[in-house]
Write an enzyme that holds these catalytic residues in place. Structure first.
Site, PDB file in Angstrom:
ATOM      1  N   GLU A 152       0.890  -1.181   0.000  1.00  0.00           N
ATOM      2  CA  GLU A 152       0.000   0.000   0.000  1.00  0.00           C
ATOM      3  C   GLU A 152       0.919   1.220   0.000  1.00  0.00           C
ATOM      4  O   GLU A 152       0.940   1.999  -0.940  1.00  0.00           O
ATOM      5  CB  GLU A 152      -0.904  -0.037   1.243  1.00  0.00           C
ATOM      6  CG  GLU A 152      -1.880   1.141   1.340  1.00  0.00           C
ATOM      7  CD  GLU A 152      -2.721   1.114   2.620  1.00  0.00           C
ATOM      8  OE1 GLU A 152      -2.345   0.420   3.585  1.00  0.00           O
ATOM      9  OE2 GLU A 152      -3.764   1.814   2.648  1.00  0.00           O
TER      10      GLU A 152
ATOM     11  N   ASP B  55     -12.437  -0.741   1.956  1.00  0.00           N
ATOM     12  CA  ASP B  55     -11.418  -0.541   2.994  1.00  0.00           C
ATOM     13  C   ASP B  55     -12.041   0.071   4.265  1.00  0.00           C
ATOM     14  O   ASP B  55     -12.374  -0.665   5.189  1.00  0.00           O
ATOM     15  CB  ASP B  55     -10.269   0.318   2.447  1.00  0.00           C
ATOM     16  CG  ASP B  55      -8.960   0.141   3.199  1.00  0.00           C
ATOM     17  OD1 ASP B  55      -8.888  -0.699   4.107  1.00  0.00           O
ATOM     18  OD2 ASP B  55      -7.983   0.854   2.860  1.00  0.00           O
ATOM     19  N   ASP B  56     -12.172   1.392   4.300  1.00  0.00           N
ATOM     20  CA  ASP B  56     -12.741   2.102   5.460  1.00  0.00           C
ATOM     21  C   ASP B  56     -13.758   3.110   4.938  1.00  0.00           C
ATOM     22  O   ASP B  56     -13.472   4.318   4.862  1.00  0.00           O
ATOM     23  CB  ASP B  56     -11.621   2.821   6.226  1.00  0.00           C
ATOM     24  CG  ASP B  56     -10.548   1.859   6.695  1.00  0.00           C
ATOM     25  OD1 ASP B  56     -10.767   1.166   7.702  1.00  0.00           O
ATOM     26  OD2 ASP B  56      -9.495   1.783   6.024  1.00  0.00           O
TER      27      ASP B  56
HETATM   28  N1  ADE Z   1      -6.377  -0.185   9.016  1.00  0.00           N
HETATM   29  C1  ADE Z   1      -7.554   0.226   8.520  1.00  0.00           C
HETATM   30  N2  ADE Z   1      -7.414   0.543   7.227  1.00  0.00           N
HETATM   31  C2  ADE Z   1      -6.127   0.321   6.883  1.00  0.00           C
HETATM   32  C3  ADE Z   1      -5.363   0.447   5.700  1.00  0.00           C
HETATM   33  N3  ADE Z   1      -5.901   0.875   4.553  1.00  0.00           N
HETATM   34  N4  ADE Z   1      -4.062   0.140   5.740  1.00  0.00           N
HETATM   35  C4  ADE Z   1      -3.503  -0.293   6.864  1.00  0.00           C
HETATM   36  N5  ADE Z   1      -4.173  -0.430   8.002  1.00  0.00           N
HETATM   37  C5  ADE Z   1      -5.479  -0.137   8.015  1.00  0.00           C
HETATM   38 ZN    ZN Z   2      -7.197  -2.083   4.733  1.00  0.00          ZN
END
Ligand code: ADE
Ligand code: ZN
Length: 338
Positions: free
Chosen positions: A200, A278-279
């Site tokens: 990432e 993801d979030d």
């Molecule tokens: N925790 C929550 N989202 C994350 C992400 N995209 N990368 C690493 N840790 C995370």
């Molecule tokens: Zn993640």
């Protein structure tokens, strides 16, 4: 509306990269903070959203850990998970593989059993109400020690009927996968599935380590794998699923513009990316918003969109018969869609 956006939105799909704590919408955060008597350093939901302006992963994580600190009781974890599942169901998610960060809760004195209990009660309800299947994946926080991760795995032992796998998340750079080699070996011995965030922000070497040292079955993100031709060949050979998160990449400045998102390049290289949120509360969209953002920005074909949808089931931890049934349902949908 762009017909490919509707094609993706209405399709049955799996979501494989979703942190349940990252689906915590500010309105629910306030409601739970109030009933738990916890004070948030913000006056309104709008004020919280205005703070969601991140230059990198760490800036996001600082606010993400602050947000989850209002979660104390079983009911809080149930409400949080149910809110995500309701929203995912609206996006035609029929299978969800959900990350949770127990160390972010137990270090505040929350009972591990309340975390897993609340989340799995919601997962059971989604299965009963909508036929939505799911898997729960315990993520180790990689900025904490190996010893801490072993303790989290130990706490999971009485709950292995509810936990299908382990993952690795939080601050990537400086915390390579190899730091957790022994914990992952133990998790594999316990029969758990294994995945890890890699590439990432971290270099291609971290993706190699995730594959060769942790022996992961999927890579979460994997964007930076494209910098290493040999790694691309390996991922293509094995058809390793990459759980890609476009709006996350934009919000965390992994890419500078959605027009530069690498998912089309990944498909052209024979890799197996799928689309995830993801979030979603922090990054401005759930899974269908992620598809829409990609389709608007990139020259994706109908075949590309269909392949991304297929990859979501192919890369899942569904049993072979369930996977075949989900893929057949998707093909039926694609055959009948305009
Ligand atoms: N925790 C929550 N989202 C994350 C992400 N995209 N990368 C690493 N840790 C995370
Ligand atoms: Zn993640």
């Amino acid at each position: 509306m762009n017909p490919l956006i509707s094609l993706a939105a209405n399709a049955p799909k799996a979501e494989l990269h979703l942190h349940v704590e990252g689906s915590f919408e500010p309105e629910l955060m306030f409601e739970i903070a109030q009933r738990n008597g916890v004070k948030l350093p913000f006056a309104t939901a709008e004020e919280i959203r205005a703070a969601y302006d991140f230059a990198n992963l760490q800036e996001f994580l600082d606010i993400y850990y602050q947000g989850m600190s209002v979660l104390l009781h079983e009911r809080d974890f149930y409400d949080l998970t149910m809110a995500y599942l309701r929203r995912a169901h609206e996006d035609n998610v029929i299978h969800a593989e959900i990350f949770f960060d127990p160390q972010g809760h137990t270090e505040r004195g929350v009972d591990f059993a309340d975390v897993v209990g609340g989340i799995s009660r919601a997962l059971d309800e989604a299965r009963d109400q909508w036929g939505m299947s799911s898997r729960l994946i315990l993520c180790f926080l990689r900025h904490l020690s190996e010893e801490d991760a072993f303790a989290a795995l130990e706490q999971a032992v009485p709950h292995l009927d509810a936990i299908a796998g382990v993952g690795l998340d939080s601050s990537e750079v400086g915390h390579p996968p190899s730091k957790f080699a022994r914990v992952f070996a133990k998790a594999r011995d316990m029969g758990l599935h294994v995945v890890a965030h890699a590439g990432e922000e971290g270099p291609p070497d971290y993706v190699w380590e995730a594959l060769d040292v942790l022996k992961v079955q999927r890579i979460d993100h994997g964007n930076r794998a494209l910098e290493d031709a040999e790694l691309v060949a390996r991922l293509a050979r094995d058809k390793t699923c990459l759980t890609v998160c476009p709006l996350s990449n934009l919000k965390l400045c992994v890419i500078d513009d959605m027009k530069h998102h690498p998912i089309k390049t990944m498909l052209e290289a024979g890799l197996a990316p799928c689309v995830n949120s993801d979030d979603p509360s922090y990054f401005g969209g759930y899974v269908n918003d992620n598809f829409a953002a990609l389709i608007e920005a990139l020259p994706l074909s109908r075949d590309d969109v269909a392949q991304l949808l297929r990859n979501s089931f192919a890369g899942s931890f569904l049993a072979p018969d369930e996977k075949a049934a989900a893929l057949a349902r998707l093909e039926d949908y694609l055959d009948g869609a305009p």
